[in-house]
Design an enzyme around this catalytic site. Structure first.
Site, PDB file in Angstrom:
ATOM      1  N   TYR A 160      48.098  31.787  42.889  1.00 21.24           N
ATOM      2  CA  TYR A 160      46.668  31.445  42.863  1.00 21.24           C
ATOM      3  C   TYR A 160      46.469  29.956  43.196  1.00 21.24           C
ATOM      4  O   TYR A 160      45.473  29.553  43.754  1.00 21.24           O
ATOM      5  CB  TYR A 160      46.057  31.825  41.513  1.00 21.24           C
ATOM      6  CG  TYR A 160      44.563  32.065  41.566  1.00 21.24           C
ATOM      7  CD1 TYR A 160      44.001  32.979  42.460  1.00 21.24           C
ATOM      8  CD2 TYR A 160      43.696  31.369  40.721  1.00 21.24           C
ATOM      9  CE1 TYR A 160      42.637  33.196  42.514  1.00 21.24           C
ATOM     10  CE2 TYR A 160      42.334  31.584  40.759  1.00 21.24           C
ATOM     11  CZ  TYR A 160      41.804  32.491  41.662  1.00 21.24           C
ATOM     12  OH  TYR A 160      40.447  32.705  41.707  1.00 21.24           O
ATOM     13  N   LYS A 167      38.754  26.936  40.430  1.00 19.02           N
ATOM     14  CA  LYS A 167      38.021  27.725  39.422  1.00 19.02           C
ATOM     15  C   LYS A 167      37.889  26.939  38.115  1.00 19.02           C
ATOM     16  O   LYS A 167      36.899  27.089  37.394  1.00 19.02           O
ATOM     17  CB  LYS A 167      38.714  29.071  39.173  1.00 19.02           C
ATOM     18  CG  LYS A 167      38.652  30.041  40.338  1.00 19.02           C
ATOM     19  CD  LYS A 167      37.235  30.457  40.705  1.00 19.02           C
ATOM     20  CE  LYS A 167      37.192  31.609  41.683  1.00 19.02           C
ATOM     21  NZ  LYS A 167      35.859  31.837  42.255  1.00 19.02           N
TER      22      LYS A 167
HETATM   23  P1  NAD Z   1      34.762  39.015  48.952  1.00 13.25           P
HETATM   24  O1  NAD Z   1      35.747  38.667  50.024  1.00 13.25           O
HETATM   25  O2  NAD Z   1      34.111  40.324  49.012  1.00 13.25           O
HETATM   26  O3  NAD Z   1      33.644  37.886  48.829  1.00 13.25           O
HETATM   27  C1  NAD Z   1      33.920  36.529  49.083  1.00 13.25           C
HETATM   28  C2  NAD Z   1      32.693  35.970  49.778  1.00 13.25           C
HETATM   29  O4  NAD Z   1      32.847  34.551  49.953  1.00 13.25           O
HETATM   30  C3  NAD Z   1      32.477  36.571  51.176  1.00 13.25           C
HETATM   31  O5  NAD Z   1      31.226  37.188  51.240  1.00 13.25           O
HETATM   32  C4  NAD Z   1      32.522  35.364  52.088  1.00 13.25           C
HETATM   33  O6  NAD Z   1      31.605  35.459  53.152  1.00 13.25           O
HETATM   34  C5  NAD Z   1      32.138  34.251  51.127  1.00 13.25           C
HETATM   35  N1  NAD Z   1      32.493  32.930  51.644  1.00 13.25           N
HETATM   36  C6  NAD Z   1      33.724  32.390  51.849  1.00 13.25           C
HETATM   37  N2  NAD Z   1      33.595  31.173  52.416  1.00 13.25           N
HETATM   38  C7  NAD Z   1      32.261  30.941  52.540  1.00 13.25           C
HETATM   39  C8  NAD Z   1      31.501  29.881  53.084  1.00 13.25           C
HETATM   40  N3  NAD Z   1      32.063  28.796  53.640  1.00 13.25           N
HETATM   41  N4  NAD Z   1      30.150  29.979  53.033  1.00 13.25           N
HETATM   42  C9  NAD Z   1      29.533  31.068  52.510  1.00 13.25           C
HETATM   43  N5  NAD Z   1      30.207  32.107  52.004  1.00 13.25           N
HETATM   44  C10 NAD Z   1      31.551  32.039  52.036  1.00 13.25           C
HETATM   45  O7  NAD Z   1      35.600  38.836  47.599  1.00 13.25           O
HETATM   46  P2  NAD Z   1      35.181  38.908  46.051  1.00 13.25           P
HETATM   47  O8  NAD Z   1      36.451  39.194  45.338  1.00 13.25           O
HETATM   48  O9  NAD Z   1      34.006  39.772  45.878  1.00 13.25           O
HETATM   49  O10 NAD Z   1      34.819  37.388  45.749  1.00 13.25           O
HETATM   50  C11 NAD Z   1      33.608  36.988  45.111  1.00 13.25           C
HETATM   51  C12 NAD Z   1      33.893  35.957  44.042  1.00 13.25           C
HETATM   52  O11 NAD Z   1      34.600  36.584  42.981  1.00 13.25           O
HETATM   53  C13 NAD Z   1      34.773  34.781  44.490  1.00 13.25           C
HETATM   54  O12 NAD Z   1      34.303  33.606  43.862  1.00 13.25           O
HETATM   55  C14 NAD Z   1      36.128  35.153  43.926  1.00 13.25           C
HETATM   56  O13 NAD Z   1      36.949  34.025  43.708  1.00 13.25           O
HETATM   57  C15 NAD Z   1      35.698  35.778  42.612  1.00 13.25           C
HETATM   58  N6  NAD Z   1      36.712  36.597  41.928  1.00 13.25           N
HETATM   59  C16 NAD Z   1      37.388  37.549  42.597  1.00 13.25           C
HETATM   60  C17 NAD Z   1      38.344  38.289  41.930  1.00 13.25           C
HETATM   61  C18 NAD Z   1      39.161  39.340  42.663  1.00 13.25           C
HETATM   62  O14 NAD Z   1      40.206  39.751  42.157  1.00 13.25           O
HETATM   63  N7  NAD Z   1      38.720  39.820  43.792  1.00 13.25           N
HETATM   64  C19 NAD Z   1      38.594  38.080  40.569  1.00 13.25           C
HETATM   65  C20 NAD Z   1      37.860  37.098  39.915  1.00 13.25           C
HETATM   66  C21 NAD Z   1      36.913  36.357  40.602  1.00 13.25           C
END
Ligand code: NAD
Length: 268
Positions: A160, A167
């Site tokens: 990570y 984060k």
């Molecule tokens: P996802 O890939 O579906 O969504 C990530 C989003 O970030 C995408 O829509 C992308 O367009 C956007 N993004 C990236 N760079 C960008 C930029 N420069 N400008 C605007 N948008 C941008 O993945 P997700 O897992 O749904 O991620 C959403 C959030 O949840 C993130 O903050 C991620 O860190 C967090 N998260 C994810 C997990 C996991 O296991 N997937 C766990 C905990 C937290």
């Protein structure tokens, strides 16, 4: 009664139907919320439109968090554009993050300066900018801001790396923003989600190991799905949580409570 009747909000971060932002949007729409969406670029717009149509949402805007202030499609210009569309909003969901995939493997110590800056800028500072830009649309009657974090902010998880540092900065930002905005009745919270199979989730090297290990050792014995994140987000964005701010709410099957797993749980 619908929890989100007469509430309007902005959803940032839908990439596809597996996105956490989409899971949240569906729950909010089911409860009567009126939603507008921000997508990163044209490629994401194509996938977003049919999803929006499925919940009768019609308005979306391009927004790239790497753009700043007067640059095209910046977060600042997004909320300016939204202000021509809506006088007020009730909530914003910030569900976006970025780091160079090549650095989500190996050791954190090898993180480059450029990727450190980019990762923290897009994954952490973008939330502070969102709060500032959304403030004029919320300051009269209050509102709720929500972002997404991960256990890697608090403790190490494999590969990570700099995202954990980003984060951690995001989680500290939640608390400072909650203090800044509390007197305007604007609440600021985060959901720390368990590992999920999304586009961003799969960018982390060894994601499959983390996914299986988490569901083995978590008290509930499963990783959350979109409906679990969506349900908790609904609580944090609705009036049900009117006394809650500055909180990081774990939706991870209880994973964060485990320091040493039971021996039988470690077998994969
Ligand atoms: P996802 O890939 O579906 O969504 C990530 C989003 O970030 C995408 O829509 C992308 O367009 C956007 N993004 C990236 N760079 C960008 C930029 N420069 N400008 C605007 N948008 C941008 O993945 P997700 O897992 O749904 O991620 C959403 C959030 O949840 C993130 O903050 C991620 O860190 C967090 N998260 C994810 C997990 C996991 O296991 N997937 C766990 C905990 C937290």
């Amino acid at each position: 009664m619908s929890l989100m009747n007469n509430k309007k909000g902005v959803i940032m971060g839908v990439a596809n139907e597996r996105s956490i932002a989409w899971g949240i949007a569906k729950e909010l729409a089911n409860q009567g919320a009126e939603l507008t969406f921000a997508y990163q670029n044209e490629g994401f717009k194509k996938r977003l439109i049919p999803l929006m149509e499925s919940i009768q949402s019609t308005k979306c805007f391009e927004c790239d968090a790497s753009q700043y202030n007067d640059q095209p499609n910046s977060i600042e210009s997004l909320f300016k554009e939204i202000s021509y569309y809506w006088d007020e909003i009730d909530f914003v969901v910030h569900a976006l993050a970025f780091s160079d995939k090549e650095e989500l493997k190996g050791k954190y110590i090898n993180c480059s300066r450029e990727n450190f800056r980019n990762s923290l800028d897009i994954s952490a500072f973008s939330f502070t900018r969102t709060a500032k830009a959304a403030f004029p649309l919320m300051s009269n009657k209050g509102g709720s801001l929500l972002t997404l974090s991960y256990i890697g902010a608090e403790r190490t998880t494999p590969n990570y790396n700099v995202m954990g540092v980003a984060k951690a900065a995001l989680e500290a930002s939640i608390k400072y923003l909650a203090m800044d905005l509390g007197k305007n009745n604007i609440r600021v919270n985060g959901i720390s989600a368990g590992p999920m199979k999304t586009l961003a989730g799969s960018a982390i090297s060894g994601a499959r190991h983390v996914f299986r290990h988490s569901e083995n050792i978590a008290p509930l014995k499963f990783n959350p799905e979109l409906k679990e994140i969506g349900g908790s987000a609904l609580y944090l964005l609705s009036d049900l949580s009117s006394g809650v701010t500055g909180n990081i709410h774990h939706v991870d099957g209880g994973l964060h409570t485990v320091a040493i797993p039971k021996p039988n749980d470690i077998n994969e």
